[in-house]
Design an enzyme around this catalytic site. Structure first.
Site, PDB file in Angstrom:
ATOM      1  CB  ILE A  30      -0.946  -0.127   1.204  1.00 24.07           C
ATOM      2  CG1 ILE A  30      -2.435   0.919   0.981  1.00 24.07           C
ATOM      3  CG2 ILE A  30      -0.212   0.455   2.493  1.00 24.07           C
ATOM      4  CD1 ILE A  30      -3.149   0.595   1.952  1.00 24.07           C
ATOM      5  CG  ASN A  86      11.931  -5.203   7.033  1.00 28.77           C
ATOM      6  OD1 ASN A  86      13.033  -5.115   6.979  1.00 28.77           O
ATOM      7  ND2 ASN A  86      10.897  -4.566   6.476  1.00 28.77           N
ATOM      8  N   GLY A  92      12.580  -3.222  11.739  1.00 28.07           N
ATOM      9  CA  GLY A  92      11.165  -2.184  11.408  1.00 28.07           C
ATOM     10  C   GLY A  92      10.170  -3.089  11.259  1.00 28.07           C
ATOM     11  CD  GLN A  93       7.797  -8.863  11.564  1.00 24.86           C
ATOM     12  OE1 GLN A  93       8.852  -9.294  12.472  1.00 24.86           O
ATOM     13  NE2 GLN A  93       6.948  -9.755  11.390  1.00 24.86           N
ATOM     14  CB  SER A  94       5.099  -2.088  10.735  1.00 28.15           C
ATOM     15  OG  SER A  94       5.058  -2.288   9.384  1.00 28.15           O
ATOM     16  CG  HIS A  99       5.533  -8.884   5.340  1.00 24.47           C
ATOM     17  ND1 HIS A  99       5.159  -9.179   6.963  1.00 24.47           N
ATOM     18  CD2 HIS A  99       6.175  -7.963   5.295  1.00 24.47           C
ATOM     19  CE1 HIS A  99       5.607  -8.103   7.413  1.00 24.47           C
ATOM     20  NE2 HIS A  99       6.453  -7.395   6.519  1.00 24.47           N
TER      21      HIS A  99
HETATM   22  P1  5GP Z   1       7.168  -4.363   7.495  1.00 22.85           P
HETATM   23  O1  5GP Z   1       7.318  -2.835   7.946  1.00 22.85           O
HETATM   24  O2  5GP Z   1       6.572  -5.046   8.627  1.00 22.85           O
HETATM   25  O3  5GP Z   1       8.329  -5.223   6.953  1.00 22.85           O
HETATM   26  O4  5GP Z   1       6.339  -4.329   6.248  1.00 22.85           O
HETATM   27  C1  5GP Z   1       4.930  -4.182   6.187  1.00 22.85           C
HETATM   28  C2  5GP Z   1       4.297  -3.837   4.981  1.00 22.85           C
HETATM   29  O5  5GP Z   1       2.843  -3.760   4.879  1.00 22.85           O
HETATM   30  C3  5GP Z   1       4.562  -2.137   4.788  1.00 22.85           C
HETATM   31  O6  5GP Z   1       5.393  -2.049   3.534  1.00 22.85           O
HETATM   32  C4  5GP Z   1       3.103  -1.574   4.423  1.00 22.85           C
HETATM   33  O7  5GP Z   1       3.431  -0.555   3.595  1.00 22.85           O
HETATM   34  C5  5GP Z   1       2.520  -2.512   4.296  1.00 22.85           C
HETATM   35  N1  5GP Z   1       1.026  -2.824   4.603  1.00 22.85           N
HETATM   36  C6  5GP Z   1       0.551  -2.318   5.788  1.00 22.85           C
HETATM   37  N2  5GP Z   1      -0.782  -2.431   5.843  1.00 22.85           N
HETATM   38  C7  5GP Z   1      -1.271  -2.571   4.758  1.00 22.85           C
HETATM   39  C8  5GP Z   1      -2.457  -2.919   3.746  1.00 22.85           C
HETATM   40  O8  5GP Z   1      -3.462  -2.773   4.565  1.00 22.85           O
HETATM   41  N3  5GP Z   1      -2.428  -3.297   2.514  1.00 22.85           N
HETATM   42  C9  5GP Z   1      -1.165  -3.368   1.969  1.00 22.85           C
HETATM   43  N4  5GP Z   1      -1.185  -3.842   0.590  1.00 22.85           N
HETATM   44  N5  5GP Z   1      -0.044  -3.234   2.429  1.00 22.85           N
HETATM   45  C10 5GP Z   1       0.118  -2.748   3.802  1.00 22.85           C
END
Ligand code: 5GP
Length: 113
Positions: A30, A86, A92-94, A99
């Protein structure tokens, strides 16, 4: 605990899905960090690389094969791409549903920030 990615799997929120099978689903991020930015996730709710168990081997192997195929479909194979997983706070895993980020379409810098 389920995350927003389970809602993507269950079609409870919209996502731009680029690939799906019984084991995994891939959809556009997103908030893309590159011209091509796809998230590839297992349908199994694995929290992170830090919680992986030996029984996850087949799923994780499947994800890597599909990451390669999806990158090819996105036209990234020749120019190149990066796979990122991540894991926990320092990375920075969110979203705590494992994934693989598939990133490409521009020159990516190294080392990562
Ligand atoms: P992380 O920071 O955990 O490695 O990556 C999480 C990713 O999920 C981020 O790049 C963020 O933009 C993406 N993301 C979070 N919420 C959503 C969502 O509702 N839909 C989509 N398509 N991506 C999302």
């Amino acid at each position: 605990m389920s995350t927003i990615f389970t809602q993507v799997i269950n079609r409870e929120i919209p996502a731009d899905i680029v690939y799906e099978d019984d084991t995994c689903i891939a959809f556009k991020d997103i908030n893309p960090q590159a011209p091509a930015h796809v998230l590839l996730i297992p349908k199994k709710e694995i929290i992170s690389m830090a919680t992986v168990v030996p029984e996850d081997q087949a799923v994780l192997g499947h994800l890597m094969v599909k990451a390669s195929e999806i990158a090819t479909t996105l036209g990234l194979s020749e120019s190149g791409y990066r796979l990122v997983v991540n894991t926990n706070e320092d990375a920075g895993q969110s979203v705590f549903h494992l994934h693989i980020h598939i990133l490409g379409g521009r020159r990516l810098t190294w080392p990562p920030g």
